[in-house]
Design an enzyme around this catalytic site. Structure first.
Site, PDB file in Angstrom:
ATOM      1  N   ASP A 199      58.605 -65.424  39.350  1.00 51.67           N
ATOM      2  CA  ASP A 199      57.580 -65.231  38.336  1.00 51.67           C
ATOM      3  C   ASP A 199      57.152 -63.760  38.291  1.00 51.67           C
ATOM      4  O   ASP A 199      56.942 -63.139  39.338  1.00 51.67           O
ATOM      5  CB  ASP A 199      56.385 -66.128  38.679  1.00 51.67           C
ATOM      6  CG  ASP A 199      55.287 -66.055  37.652  1.00 51.67           C
ATOM      7  OD1 ASP A 199      55.553 -66.431  36.498  1.00 51.67           O
ATOM      8  OD2 ASP A 199      54.177 -65.631  37.997  1.00 51.67           O
TER       9      ASP A 199
ATOM     10  N   GLU B   3      62.018 -63.255  36.061  1.00 51.34           N
ATOM     11  CA  GLU B   3      61.247 -63.120  34.827  1.00 51.34           C
ATOM     12  C   GLU B   3      60.958 -61.636  34.739  1.00 51.34           C
ATOM     13  O   GLU B   3      60.042 -61.126  35.398  1.00 51.34           O
ATOM     14  CB  GLU B   3      59.952 -63.926  34.885  1.00 51.34           C
ATOM     15  CG  GLU B   3      59.186 -63.915  33.574  1.00 51.34           C
ATOM     16  CD  GLU B   3      57.841 -64.629  33.671  1.00 51.34           C
ATOM     17  OE1 GLU B   3      57.443 -65.268  32.685  1.00 51.34           O
ATOM     18  OE2 GLU B   3      57.184 -64.541  34.721  1.00 51.34           O
TER      19      GLU B   3
END
Length: 796
Positions: free
Chosen positions: A441, A478
């Protein structure tokens, strides 16, 4: 202990702390043998050995009684083996298994600094924790669930090596042990120090965290230590399981939320919203055609973080549902386990992973190393903030938290100590849980220096890429953060990293809604984005159209605008650039024409994604038209907005069957799954390039700014660089609002076109291999806003 914390008196914090008393020296094995432990200190009950478990389940079915073992041969028939097997039963006689100090009846000695965390060793538990700036450390021990500590044992100064406090405590019961630390040191926020010995801190290396064992169970807000470190036991029977190591180009990923997948009453599972609930639904995933599940965060987090109570009803209406706020990096979320109340979450998760592997499904974890649940200057002190704030967090020169995560703090990932913690954590999940991959993330943060600036050669990313234990593990970034660092296509990959391709999402959505000027961009995305990943190949591109963060696919064709009022932020949260189109009405409608168009648009989108080079990723429920009713930021809702309604399986069975067919079609045709970029050249002598583009006229695509049509053909003789043979695949996309006739390219002699899928037809797809022969081999009529997939092969 700092005297600068108002109202904090040393003895009030830790009344039991006194000087540890060194035991009489007993050097050498002989000394140990002549000074038995039983005589040196009060005897404590020794913990019974823990029984080995296999595939823990909430209500394990008793194994059938085994047949009686054959009688042993008579003693005189036995053969004495030579040399005799060494006897290790006296292993406890080693000198380093004996205490050197006592403290309030607890026998201790200097521990081993590595590994960090709490580790079971012969006769006791070894505790080791890092802090560069603490002046003192105290081990706090609880019996399981007790509100007050059983004992607090200060680390003698001689138990500290470098910046590591380590201590071995003898005769603890690992089954009931809960532990934490108090750290003393300066309270000087301007210098980055926030030591507060009134706080009991969770071990960042804790393998299990208890205290919030049941999802949604209202916490005791007066608990002095709500998130408690515990030991885990490495006794799960994996049999012959290991990482699947599926080639990346063969993956179809399914992003899902553990609780949301089966929590809805329609799921029909015995334990909704749990790891074991997913196990019951594995046949569904297998039939769908996915071979990797990407689990949204399962590291321990607090669903009550930033919870909100409805002032009228008194009910808690907002929770930290998604879980992007880590409490413990090594511990699975207890609330996701049906057996969490019994502390069996480790075994339940491992049983799920083992079951996935048996069905050929990899498990990828969405991991959050960019921030923690401790927030900013006003946030709670739970672990890292109290252990060594200056080491673990990125701080401004004034001592405030950098906020590149958008959540209040940013982990200092490229500090050597923190970097090693991340490595230790991922190695642990791979070696102990057989995890197949990680999605990071806000991974751009992992490439920032301690002052927040982007690094040209981030040591953490390089270490992860070249780590020997992670060598076969998928690494997915990401590739952006909340600080404005956007690295899609430029993420430091070291030949290993893949990326969530946000440009694929944006391009497909724009083309799907009929925006002009997207044809050239579409050609790039279809090929696996060679403009972004020229040296890395298509597998660097995780192709997705929807993810947890944003609209579902059905909502992207049903809403022009976000509808986030239920979040309580006046509709100000969530993205505004959704590239969505409602097809003529905002939200639900009874208009059959609009509903039919929406169904077709969903099929169009999935057909484009599943015939593109790269790794496709499907969002949970998109295959059955799941809706969030226009909410594109459902992070806080533990209700129908996030729970998958399994009634849609029947309601939208035609859509589900279409997705199953196209996924199976992708698995059947290697020409759709190339590891290397296509070149547009014929390098095998087939008479056709590996990929060619077309429009309404064969070999003549319309690249103009007003074009909304595009077709491409893949030559099966170039599949996987010409190493395998496949059929020819032709995909035509008409995103115009009018019908168009597409001239089909000629095929080699003996081959003819067959129709596998046509979203504009009444029957939109067939089983792969059962394609329908096309009567007109020269022209294919494309309905408005439709996608067709044809196969060039010898007629049967």
């Amino acid at each position: 202990m700092s005297s600068e914390i108002p109202g904090l008196e040393p003895d009030a914090v830790n009344p039991a702390v006194t000087e540890a008393v060194p035991k009489k020296a007993s050097k050498g094995k002989k000394a140990a043998e002549t000074a038995p432990v039983a005589e040196a200190a009060p005897a404590k009950k020794k913990a019974a050995p823990r029984k080995k478990k296999v595939d823990a389940a909430p209500e394990p079915t008793p194994e059938p009684a085994q047949e009686a073992a054959p009688a042993a041969p008579a003693a005189r028939e036995r053969v004495q083996l030579e040399p005799a097997v060494p006897d290790y039963s006296n292993v406890d006689s080693r000198i380093d298994f004996y205490p050197t100090h006592e403290y309030l009846g607890y026998r201790i000695r200097a521990g081993k600094p590595l590994p960090f965390g709490a580790t079971l060793v012969p006769n006791g538990v070894n505790f080791s924790v890092y802090s560069a700036h603490a002046t003192a450390c105290t081990l706090v021990i609880f019996d399981k669930g007790d509100p007050t500590p059983k004992v607090e044992i200060p680390f003698p100064h001689e138990f500290k090596i470098g910046n590591v406090f380590s201590m071995l405590v003898f005769d603890l019961d690992p089954e009931t042990l809960e532990y934490g630390y108090r750290m003393d040191g300066p309270w000087d926020p301007a210098q980055g120090h926030r030591f507060d010995p009134s706080k009991i801190l969770c071990d960042p290396y804790a393998r299990v965290i208890s205290g919030r064992d049941v999802w949604g169970q209202k916490p005791d807000w007066d608990n002095i230590y709500p998130h408690r470190s515990r030991l885990s036991f490495d006794d799960f029977d994996w049999e012959d399981d290991k990482q699947l190591e599926t080639p990346s180009e063969d993956l179809i990923v399914y992003e899902m939320h553990v609780r949301g997948f089966t929590r809805h009453g329609s799921s029909g599972v015995k334990f909704p919203g749990t790891f074991v609930g997913i196990r019951e639904k594995l046949p569904y995933l297998k039939k769908l055609g996915v071979n990797a599940i990407e689990l949204m965060p399962i590291f321990e987090f607090d669903e009550f973080e930033h919870s909100h109570t409805d002032p009228e009803t008194g009910e808690i209406d907002h929770l930290n549902y998604w879980g992007y706020s880590t409490l413990g990096f090594f511990a699975p979320k207890a609330g996701y386990a049906a057996t969490g109340k019994r502390g069996m979450q480790v075994d339940e998760l491992k049983a799920l992973i083992k079951a996935c592997h048996k069905m050929g499904i990899e498990v990828i974890l969405d991991v959050v190393f960019n921030h923690t649940a401790e927030g900013n200057e006003q946030g709670p002190t739970l672990s890292l903030k109290g252990l060594d704030n200056q080491t673990y967090y990125m701080l401004t020169p004034e001592g405030y938290y950098f906020n590149f995560s958008g959540t209040g703090n940013t982990i200092n990932c490229n500090h050597p100590v923190v970097r090693n913690m991340v490595l230790d954590c991922l190695r642990y999940w791979v070696s102990e849980y057989h995890i197949d991959g990680f999605r990071f993330d806000l991974a751009a943060i992992l490439g920032r220096a301690q002052d927040g600036s982007p690094l040209a050669n981030p040591p953490l990313l390089e270490s992860l890429a070249h780590d020997p234990i992670l060598a076969r593990t998928k690494l997915i970034a990401e590739a952006w953060d909340a600080g404005g660092l956007y690295q899609v296509g430029s993420f430091p990959a070291y030949g290993r990293w893949g990326e969530w391709n946000g440009k694929f999402r944006d391009t497909i959505r724009k083309f799907l809604k009929g925006e002009a000027g997207e044809v050239g961009e579409m050609a790039m995305r279809i090929q696996g984005s060679p403009d972004l990943y020229s040296s890395r190949g298509p597998t660097a591109s995780i192709n997705f159209i929807t993810a947890h963060d944003g609209f579902t696919l059905y909502d992207s064709v049903s809403y022009n605008e976000k509808h986030n009022l239920a979040n309580g932020e006046n509709n100000n949260d969530g993205a505004n650039d959704n590239n969505s189109w409602n097809c003529g009405a905002e939200g639900e409608t009874d208009d059959p024409w609009i509903n039919a168009l929406r169904q077709r648009q969903v099929k169009n989108a999935l057909a484009m994604m599943l015939t593109s080079q790269g790794i496709p990723m499907i969002l949970m429920g998109d295959e059955i038209g799941r809706t969030q009713h226009g909410n594109n930021n459902t992070y806080c809702h533990d209700n129908d907005l996030n729970w998958m309604d399994w009634g849609l399986v029947e309601k939208n069975k035609d859509l589900l069957q279409f997705v199953q067919h196209v996924a199976a079609f992708r698995h059947r045709h290697p020409v759709l799954r190339n590891r290397w970029h296509l070149s547009g050249r014929d390098y095998v002598g087939s008479g056709y390039p590996d990929i060619s583009f077309h429009g309404e006229r064969a070999w003549s695509p319309d690249w103009s700014s007003e074009s909304r049509t595009l077709a491409f053909m893949l030559c099966g003789k170039h599949a996987r660089g010409g190493t395998v043979q496949d059929d020819y695949i032709y995909v035509a996309m008409n995103m115009h609002w009018e019908d168009h006739a597409f001239e089909l390219p000629y095929l080699a002699q003996g081959l003819q076109w067959h129709v596998f899928a046509n979203t504009g037809a009444e029957v939109t797809s067939v089983e792969p291999g059962d394609e329908i022969w096309l009567k007109d081999q020269r022209t294919f009529w494309m309905g408005s806003r439709s996608v067709a997939i044809l196969v060039g092969k010898a007629p049967r």
